[in-house]
Scaffold this active site. Structure first.
Site, PDB file in Angstrom:
ATOM      1  N   CYS A 177     -15.530  73.495 -65.807  1.00 33.52           N
ATOM      2  CA  CYS A 177     -15.682  74.786 -66.490  1.00 33.52           C
ATOM      3  C   CYS A 177     -16.955  75.496 -66.062  1.00 33.52           C
ATOM      4  O   CYS A 177     -17.133  76.666 -66.363  1.00 33.52           O
ATOM      5  CB  CYS A 177     -15.753  74.618 -68.005  1.00 33.52           C
ATOM      6  SG  CYS A 177     -14.325  73.832 -68.708  1.00 33.52           S
ATOM      7  N   HIS A 217      -1.328  80.727 -56.855  1.00 32.86           N
ATOM      8  CA  HIS A 217      -0.054  80.207 -57.363  1.00 32.86           C
ATOM      9  C   HIS A 217       0.541  81.195 -58.353  1.00 32.86           C
ATOM     10  O   HIS A 217       0.008  82.294 -58.557  1.00 32.86           O
ATOM     11  CB  HIS A 217      -0.206  78.793 -57.940  1.00 32.86           C
ATOM     12  CG  HIS A 217      -1.121  78.680 -59.125  1.00 32.86           C
ATOM     13  ND1 HIS A 217      -0.868  79.293 -60.329  1.00 32.86           N
ATOM     14  CD2 HIS A 217      -2.295  78.014 -59.289  1.00 32.86           C
ATOM     15  CE1 HIS A 217      -1.834  79.004 -61.181  1.00 32.86           C
ATOM     16  NE2 HIS A 217      -2.726  78.234 -60.569  1.00 32.86           N
ATOM     17  N   HIS A 266     -10.611  70.109 -69.500  1.00 33.90           N
ATOM     18  CA  HIS A 266     -10.396  69.183 -68.381  1.00 33.90           C
ATOM     19  C   HIS A 266     -10.213  67.737 -68.825  1.00 33.90           C
ATOM     20  O   HIS A 266      -9.917  66.868 -68.008  1.00 33.90           O
ATOM     21  CB  HIS A 266     -11.566  69.270 -67.391  1.00 33.90           C
ATOM     22  CG  HIS A 266     -11.619  70.589 -66.689  1.00 33.90           C
ATOM     23  ND1 HIS A 266     -12.225  71.691 -67.231  1.00 33.90           N
ATOM     24  CD2 HIS A 266     -11.094  70.991 -65.507  1.00 33.90           C
ATOM     25  CE1 HIS A 266     -12.098  72.718 -66.406  1.00 33.90           C
ATOM     26  NE2 HIS A 266     -11.407  72.325 -65.358  1.00 33.90           N
ATOM     27  N   LYS A 291       0.709  73.340 -68.927  1.00 38.15           N
ATOM     28  CA  LYS A 291       0.179  74.504 -68.214  1.00 38.15           C
ATOM     29  C   LYS A 291       0.304  74.288 -66.707  1.00 38.15           C
ATOM     30  O   LYS A 291       0.031  73.203 -66.207  1.00 38.15           O
ATOM     31  CB  LYS A 291      -1.296  74.714 -68.575  1.00 38.15           C
ATOM     32  CG  LYS A 291      -1.887  75.920 -67.872  1.00 38.15           C
ATOM     33  CD  LYS A 291      -3.383  76.043 -68.048  1.00 38.15           C
ATOM     34  CE  LYS A 291      -3.891  77.207 -67.205  1.00 38.15           C
ATOM     35  NZ  LYS A 291      -5.320  77.248 -67.074  1.00 38.15           N
ATOM     36  N   HIS A 307      -1.736  83.020 -60.931  1.00 35.38           N
ATOM     37  CA  HIS A 307      -2.525  84.139 -60.398  1.00 35.38           C
ATOM     38  C   HIS A 307      -1.607  85.314 -60.093  1.00 35.38           C
ATOM     39  O   HIS A 307      -1.945  86.469 -60.349  1.00 35.38           O
ATOM     40  CB  HIS A 307      -3.242  83.743 -59.102  1.00 35.38           C
ATOM     41  CG  HIS A 307      -4.033  82.470 -59.196  1.00 35.38           C
ATOM     42  ND1 HIS A 307      -3.768  81.363 -58.431  1.00 35.38           N
ATOM     43  CD2 HIS A 307      -5.066  82.133 -59.999  1.00 35.38           C
ATOM     44  CE1 HIS A 307      -4.625  80.402 -58.725  1.00 35.38           C
ATOM     45  NE2 HIS A 307      -5.415  80.840 -59.696  1.00 35.38           N
ATOM     46  N   CYS A 351     -14.378  67.265 -72.489  1.00 34.83           N
ATOM     47  CA  CYS A 351     -14.201  68.714 -72.338  1.00 34.83           C
ATOM     48  C   CYS A 351     -12.775  69.040 -72.784  1.00 34.83           C
ATOM     49  O   CYS A 351     -11.823  68.415 -72.307  1.00 34.83           O
ATOM     50  CB  CYS A 351     -14.393  69.107 -70.874  1.00 34.83           C
ATOM     51  SG  CYS A 351     -13.573  70.648 -70.462  1.00 34.83           S
ATOM     52  N   CYS A 408     -19.828  70.549 -68.219  1.00 33.12           N
ATOM     53  CA  CYS A 408     -18.552  70.248 -67.556  1.00 33.12           C
ATOM     54  C   CYS A 408     -18.533  70.997 -66.237  1.00 33.12           C
ATOM     55  O   CYS A 408     -18.633  72.230 -66.211  1.00 33.12           O
ATOM     56  CB  CYS A 408     -17.358  70.670 -68.415  1.00 33.12           C
ATOM     57  SG  CYS A 408     -15.819  70.566 -67.480  1.00 33.12           S
ATOM     58  N   LYS A 430      -3.426  73.969 -60.659  1.00 31.86           N
ATOM     59  CA  LYS A 430      -3.600  73.204 -59.433  1.00 31.86           C
ATOM     60  C   LYS A 430      -3.993  71.767 -59.767  1.00 31.86           C
ATOM     61  O   LYS A 430      -3.478  70.810 -59.209  1.00 31.86           O
ATOM     62  CB  LYS A 430      -4.674  73.865 -58.584  1.00 31.86           C
ATOM     63  CG  LYS A 430      -4.785  73.218 -57.238  1.00 31.86           C
ATOM     64  CD  LYS A 430      -6.152  73.424 -56.662  1.00 31.86           C
ATOM     65  CE  LYS A 430      -6.419  72.381 -55.609  1.00 31.86           C
ATOM     66  NZ  LYS A 430      -7.821  72.028 -55.545  1.00 31.86           N
TER      67      LYS A 430
HETATM   68  N1  MSP Z   1     -13.101  82.826 -61.661  1.00 35.71           N
HETATM   69  C1  MSP Z   1     -12.708  82.825 -63.028  1.00 35.71           C
HETATM   70  C2  MSP Z   1     -12.524  84.232 -63.533  1.00 35.71           C
HETATM   71  C3  MSP Z   1     -13.706  85.128 -63.422  1.00 35.71           C
HETATM   72  S1  MSP Z   1     -13.353  86.751 -63.951  1.00 35.71           S
HETATM   73  C4  MSP Z   1     -14.817  87.494 -64.002  1.00 35.71           C
HETATM   74  C5  MSP Z   1     -11.381  82.076 -63.162  1.00 35.71           C
HETATM   75  N2  MSP Z   1     -10.640  81.943 -62.069  1.00 35.71           N
HETATM   76  S2  MSP Z   1      -9.224  81.181 -61.986  1.00 35.71           S
HETATM   77  O1  MSP Z   1      -8.884  81.121 -60.587  1.00 35.71           O
HETATM   78  O2  MSP Z   1      -9.269  79.957 -62.698  1.00 35.71           O
HETATM   79  O3  MSP Z   1      -8.206  82.158 -62.651  1.00 35.71           O
HETATM   80  C6  MSP Z   1      -7.864  82.088 -64.014  1.00 35.71           C
HETATM   81  C7  MSP Z   1      -6.803  83.132 -64.250  1.00 35.71           C
HETATM   82  O4  MSP Z   1      -5.656  82.897 -63.407  1.00 35.71           O
HETATM   83  C8  MSP Z   1      -6.217  83.145 -65.649  1.00 35.71           C
HETATM   84  O5  MSP Z   1      -7.029  83.821 -66.572  1.00 35.71           O
HETATM   85  C9  MSP Z   1      -4.914  83.851 -65.364  1.00 35.71           C
HETATM   86  O6  MSP Z   1      -5.133  85.204 -65.133  1.00 35.71           O
HETATM   87  C10 MSP Z   1      -4.474  83.201 -64.076  1.00 35.71           C
HETATM   88  N3  MSP Z   1      -3.742  81.953 -64.330  1.00 35.71           N
HETATM   89  C11 MSP Z   1      -4.014  80.732 -63.772  1.00 35.71           C
HETATM   90  N4  MSP Z   1      -3.089  79.830 -64.225  1.00 35.71           N
HETATM   91  C12 MSP Z   1      -2.228  80.432 -65.059  1.00 35.71           C
HETATM   92  C13 MSP Z   1      -1.090  80.006 -65.772  1.00 35.71           C
HETATM   93  N5  MSP Z   1      -0.623  78.778 -65.725  1.00 35.71           N
HETATM   94  N6  MSP Z   1      -0.449  80.927 -66.535  1.00 35.71           N
HETATM   95  C14 MSP Z   1      -0.875  82.221 -66.615  1.00 35.71           C
HETATM   96  N7  MSP Z   1      -1.942  82.635 -65.948  1.00 35.71           N
HETATM   97  C15 MSP Z   1      -2.657  81.795 -65.159  1.00 35.71           C
HETATM   98  O7  MSP Z   1     -11.063  81.664 -64.263  1.00 35.71           O
END
Ligand code: MSP
Length: 637
Positions: free
Chosen positions: A129, A18, A146, A295, A21, A143, A126, A298
């Site tokens: 997390c 999304h 969440h 925020k 990412h 948590c 959790c 998903k």
């Molecule tokens: N798998 C772990 C990361 C491991 S790195 C060794 C993880 N994955 S995640 O799919 O949850 O991705 C989190 C990351 O996605 C955030 O740190 C950021 O880079 C991005 N984002 C997800 N949602 C976001 C927002 N709403 N706003 C900005 N960035 C976001 O955590």
């Protein structure tokens, strides 16, 4: 030559990609490109995180085995990126055999060092997390992320002696101010280190979870998903002996959002210390994209699909907006209205208009050929000097992850060139046959535009390449060299043929659907008696506002395009017939009253969303305002 290595988090494959990412990955791509433009050796890494409880759960929900499921979702991520002009050098998956082997090698090394021990632990776990929380960390027993009650789990596990490395880590952070950036996150981490942190549980018993990397020293356990995932940053470079590791690790920068600060700022560097691997150079932390202050995620069901934004508004506008709108480090709110505002103002009005004007004039005055600059005078020099200053600042700010500031600095020059056209008035020079001067002015403009396009390549590669193509000098990474751009104003070769027009950034309207809803409700209103009820009156959204900016609407002498702050996320764009009565300076900062829910309308091709209220008296016009001064967005009733 200093190498540059940039990584994104590896994303969990429990959701489709999304906007959140996409943002991190676009930022990484852009920063990577600005280093590429300076001929540095670069490496850009992204990928997917595929082990752990969360993934098993998501696979089961989809009636697939974990293997089938991770293959499918990981491919979704990998295939999304090229569509957003994101070009990673490597896409790593934690299910890659090479990664698994690397995790086991590092575990063994840390174990052999005596930094892993077996112990019993009870904690609040959790599943969202995938980590244990202490009593202190929970918020009202829940948590903090969440907002769910964690499960209390007591079991035997392996632990990493993280505590042993906390003091050296604190010292490293103290001595290297750029290790964690921006400052607020550096302080946050120093704060964490000041509190009592325990050793890190790094295993899960197979009785509870099998979808993971087996511990090399105990077959009954798999590796904790974070210990596994963080290692991707070196396994992707073929630690310890691979050329990529040798060539790039010394220039490593990790990019993450604030949600995963602690694993990156505390777990990872202490793991590196124990494994005897040099620390990364810097961790760059950004805030969240929010939708109405929540925020985007998903689990909250409020995600924006990056591909849908690309379809609707074009990729350049989307990438530009993301970098221009978020102050790196702080949260930013996403709305299509704001995106359209930026697209229309910065891209269509400022840059698009400039490109179209310059190309058209080159055709009108020089048969489409780049003329030679003959004799720059002080005005031209001033323009070129400002350009050089802005480009220098832009690169410096961009490299420091201050994208909004960098772009705003570049736009100082874009706006300046538009003014330079007006002040130099090439049409008058042409009429008066001042050819030498006309040649010089046009060259300054064409070359300025080429430089702007080149500097925009990291942000919007496609559009940037198209502008350079239109200027007759197609982009070539082999010869491009940002470093040299501030030392000359002669990149374009006189005699080169340029395109007739550009039309890269047409103005756009907001979502037609939203507009239709407004219109329908307005028609309902019109069918009523002229007499209005109190409820009818209350439907009018009359609010106080403050004019932020006033610009003439092109080709309409009486009209201004106003940006009015009415307390919303972004100023409203309103067209008002005030140009006969007020100068832009008169209006800027002035308090006004706005009818904010007037159906949007296009006036002379420009979208207007609201009406500024004024009183006509004879030949004069008086703007309505509240007395005394109020804040933007106060309701008038
Ligand atoms: N798998 C772990 C990361 C491991 S790195 C060794 C993880 N994955 S995640 O799919 O949850 O991705 C989190 C990351 O996605 C955030 O740190 C950021 O880079 C991005 N984002 C997800 N949602 C976001 C927002 N709403 N706003 C900005 N960035 C976001 O955590």
């Amino acid at each position: 030559m200093n190498p540059f290595f940039i990584s994104t988090p590896i994303y969990y494959v429990n959701a489709k990609p999304h906007l959140g990412h996409a943002y991190t990955t676009i930022v990484a791509d852009s920063v990577n490109r600005i280093h590429k433009l300076q001929n540095k050796p670069t490496f850009f890494l992204t990928g997917t995180d595929e082990h752990g409880d969360k993934i098993v759960e998501a696979a089961a929900k989809n009636n697939q085995t974990p293997e089938e499921y991770v293959d499918r979702i990981s491919a979704l991520f990998r295939e999304t990126w090229p569509g957003l002009e994101i070009q990673p050098d490597r896409f790593i998956r934690t299910t890659d055999p090479k990664h698994k082997k690397c995790v086991q090698d590092i575990l063994q090394k840390v174990y052999d060092n005596g930094d892993i021990y077996f112990g019993e632990y009870g904690g609040h776990y959790c599943f969202g997390c995938e980590r244990f929380y202490t009593d202190k960390e929970l918020k009202d027993g829940l948590c903090p992320d969440h907002l769910e009650k964690p499960k209390f789990i007591q079991e035997k596990n392996y632990f990493f002696r993280m505590k042993k490395y906390l003091e050296p880590l604190r010292e490293h952070i103290q001595n290297n101010p750029d290790f964690i950036r921006p400052e607020r996150y550096r302080n946050e981490v120093l704060g964490m280190l000041g509190e009592e942190l325990s050793d890190l549980c790094i295993s899960r018993p197979k009785t509870r979870l099998t979808w993971g990397i087996e511990l090399p020293f105990d077959q009954d356990y798999v590796t904790y998903v974070w210990f596994d995932a963080l290692i991707n940053y070196v396994s992707a470079l073929d630690w310890p002996d691979g050329d990529d590791f040798k060539n790039y690790w010394s220039g490593a920068h990790h990019l993450v959002a604030k949600d995963i600060l602690k694993p990156h700022a505390v777990f990872w560097p202490t793991m590196l210390m124990s494994a005897g691997i040099p620390l990364y150079k810097s961790l760059r932390v950004h805030g969240y994209w929010t939708i109405r202050e929540t925020k985007m995620s998903k689990s909250l069901g409020n995600v924006v699909e990056p591909m849908a934004m690309k379809e609707k508004y074009g990729l350049s506008a989307f990438r530009y907006f993301l970098l221009r709108e978020m102050q790196f480090g702080l949260d930013a709110s996403f709305s299509e209205e704001a995106l359209v505002g930026r697209l229309n103002a910065d891209l269509a009005n400022d840059l698009g208009n400039l490109t179209n004007r310059v190309l058209a004039m080159t055709h009108k005055y020089f048969k489409g050929q780049v003329p030679e600059a003959v004799e720059p005078d002080s005005r031209d020099r001033e323009t070129m000097d400002l350009g050089v200053e802005c480009f220098g600042d832009y690169v410096r700010l961009f490299e420091n992850f201050e994208f909004a500031k960098a772009l705003s600095r570049l736009w100082v020059f874009v706006s300046h060139l538009n003014k330079y056209v007006d002040q130099s008035a090439p049409w008058a020079l042409f009429k008066e046959k001042e050819t030498v001067r006309l040649q010089t002015v046009m060259y300054v403009l064409l070359e300025g535009l080429r430089k702007i396009a080149l500097h925009l390549w990291p942000v919007m590669p496609g559009a940037s390449e198209q502008i350079m193509e239109q200027l007759g000098q197609p982009f070539d990474l082999q010869v491009a060299d940002l470093g040299a751009e501030t030392s000359h104003w002669q990149g374009l070769v006189p005699g080169t043929l340029v395109a007739r027009k550009s039309n890269l950034f047409p103005r756009v309207d907001l979502d037609q659907g939203a507009e239709k809803d407004l219109k329908d409700s307005q028609q309902g209103e019109q069918a009523r008696e002229p007499e209005v009820s109190f409820e009818d009156f209350q439907r009018l959204k009359l609010v106080t506002g403050r004019v932020v900016k006033a610009d003439k609407v092109k080709g309409a002498d009486k009209l201004y395009l106003l940006l009015v702050d009415i307390g919303e996320d972004r100023p409203r764009q309103i067209v008002a017939g005030l140009a006969d009565f007020y100068s832009p300076q008169d209006l800027e900062n002035r308090q006004v009253v706005v009818l904010a829910n007037l159906a949007p309308k296009k006036i002379r091709g420009v979208k207007s969303r609201g009406m500024v209220l004024a009183v006509r008296h004879g030949r004069e016009m008086a703007l309505l305002k509240a007395d005394p001064e109020t804040l933007p967005g106060n309701k008038v009733s």
